[in-house]
Design a protein around this motif. Structure first.
Motif, mmCIF file in Angstrom:
data_model
loop_
_atom_site.group_PDB
_atom_site.id
_atom_site.type_symbol
_atom_site.label_atom_id
_atom_site.label_comp_id
_atom_site.label_asym_id
_atom_site.label_seq_id
_atom_site.Cartn_x
_atom_site.Cartn_y
_atom_site.Cartn_z
ATOM 1 N N TYR A 36 -2.671 -1.865 1.211
ATOM 2 C CA TYR A 36 -1.707 -1.148 0.381
ATOM 3 C C TYR A 36 -1.997 0.350 0.534
ATOM 4 N N ILE A 39 5.991 -5.698 -6.317
ATOM 5 C CA ILE A 39 5.082 -5.473 -5.186
ATOM 6 C C ILE A 39 4.598 -6.804 -4.622
ATOM 7 N N VAL A 85 -6.705 -1.286 -1.289
ATOM 8 C CA VAL A 85 -5.779 -0.204 -1.644
ATOM 9 C C VAL A 85 -6.391 1.115 -1.167
ATOM 10 N N VAL A 94 1.770 -2.869 2.803
ATOM 11 C CA VAL A 94 2.759 -2.337 1.859
ATOM 12 C C VAL A 94 2.509 -0.833 1.724
#
Lengths: 251, 251
Positions: free
Chosen positions: A62, A55, A85, A5
């Motif tokens: 991410y 999300i 992340v 993402v």
């Protein structure tokens, strides 16, 4: 496949989106941006969202390709336990990530713009992670993007980014002074391009200090004085300071 | 064939000697140098002399590839009526030639060293002469050396040379700062090379000012303050001055 993402719509986000869409290793499952219209061009390729509550929670990675100064605040909103992340900033410590998640960095060391295709595509992606598993994932992603990675902690990456300001931002500014001088005298700036290329080329196999030429390094005070007279204002200040610096270095 | 006598043994003289020896258009009939041992390597290819009285009087072109500050004094000794005498200096007016002869300039706009082969060989030779016939001869010579020439008077050539100091000498110095920062933190300078190439590449089809990126141009005072803290001495002065200059330009 590595499910990713991506957050953002700036230069780095746009570059990564393009790379990922063309990848057979990375699956861009979603792109988030506060302003949906900036990522609307991706709607046929991936899921686009502007609501943080939407999300996708199941990605492997991410990537926050956001402005340095909003990384902390934005990441605080992310509750993604055991997910990785990362941010993409050269000048931002891994500690600035405040997500409830694993953390890392994926910093593309290149001058990237939405409006110009990158010519030198084999540039290093600087990666950092808190554990080996995450580092391995980032390696795979880096290799898929450019085929080139470097593992650097936040302190080293900060120094590398500083060095990049000198060799990229400041160098480009010196090019613009060269262009301004030419333009003011109706001389084609194109004449200087082989010299610009040669200057960049020569340091591939030599130390820059060994390649230093010009009036400053040979202490040619006649030429220096003559050239200072041709300059005014901040261009003159820059000429004088850089000449001094070159002379100091070679004393 | 164009018969040439070459003076000097420095970087430009060595480069020209090599080009001429391999040329089928130019005949290097003689090389003069004050110190014969520096041109001894040419003795099987051409006539070498260290006595100004032995200069061949029948050449089409006499090229003084000498240091800027001796061009006037040296040229005064040359009595070569109706022959063409040129110097190779970017920063020296044609008027500094004091030979009894026709006069001109043949300035190779490139960073040339005896010790490194030039990579970008198609660079411009800047030429100047007092009449059309001599200019035509210099055009032919320039085309034979690099395939690229530009006709510039002394005033414009002086400005171009000044611009070259910014885009070559000063840029190389910024590369050396980048190298120093990396070295001090045990980071490989090689990581920056794709970025250096890209910076030089991007201005081929764009104005440098339109390619400006970095903390200065985006007025990112947080990053600027942070980076200034990492620097000391003259590196810090340069960072501050160039940042200011970029911000002034974009106001």
């Amino acid at each position: 496949m590595i499910n990713v993402v991506l957050f953002g719509s700036g230069n780095i986000a746009s570059f990564l989106a393009k790379q990922f869409i063309n990848s057979e290793v990375i699956n861009l499952i979603q792109v988030y941006n506060r302003n949906l219209s900036n990522i609307n061009y991706l709607k046929n390729q991936t899921d686009i969202v502007d609501d943080i509550n939407e999300i996708n929670k199941k990605a492997d990675l991410y990537i926050l390709a956001l402005k340095d100064n909003i990384i902390s605040k934005f990441s605080k909103q992310l509750f993604l336990p055991n997910r990785l992340v990362v941010h993409t900033s050269g000048n931002t410590s891994i500690d600035k990530l405040k997500s409830n998640s694993d953390k890392g960095v994926l910093y593309p060391l290149q001058s990237i713009s939405k409006y110009n295709e990158v010519v030198n595509k084999n540039f290093p992606i600087c990666i950092e992670a808190e554990n080996e598993k995450d580092l391995l994932l980032l390696k795979k992603v880096a290799l898929e993007i450019t085929g080139n990675y470097a593992i650097l902690n936040s302190n080293k990456r900060e120094q590398l980014h500083l060095a990049a300001v000198f060799v990229n931002n400041f160098v480009n500014y010196l090019y613009s002074i060269g262009n301004d001088i030419c333009k003011s005298k109706n001389i084609s700036f194109k004449l200087l391009k082989p010299l610009i290329d040669e200057t960049a080329e020569k340091i591939k196999n030599n130390l820059p200090k060994d390649m230093q030429t010009g009036p400053a390094v040979r202490n040619d005070s006649y030429t220096i004085a003559k050239q200072e007279k041709l300059l005014h204002g901040i261009q003159k200040e820059i000429y004088t300071l850089l000449t001094q610096a070159i002379q100091d270095k070679n004393e």
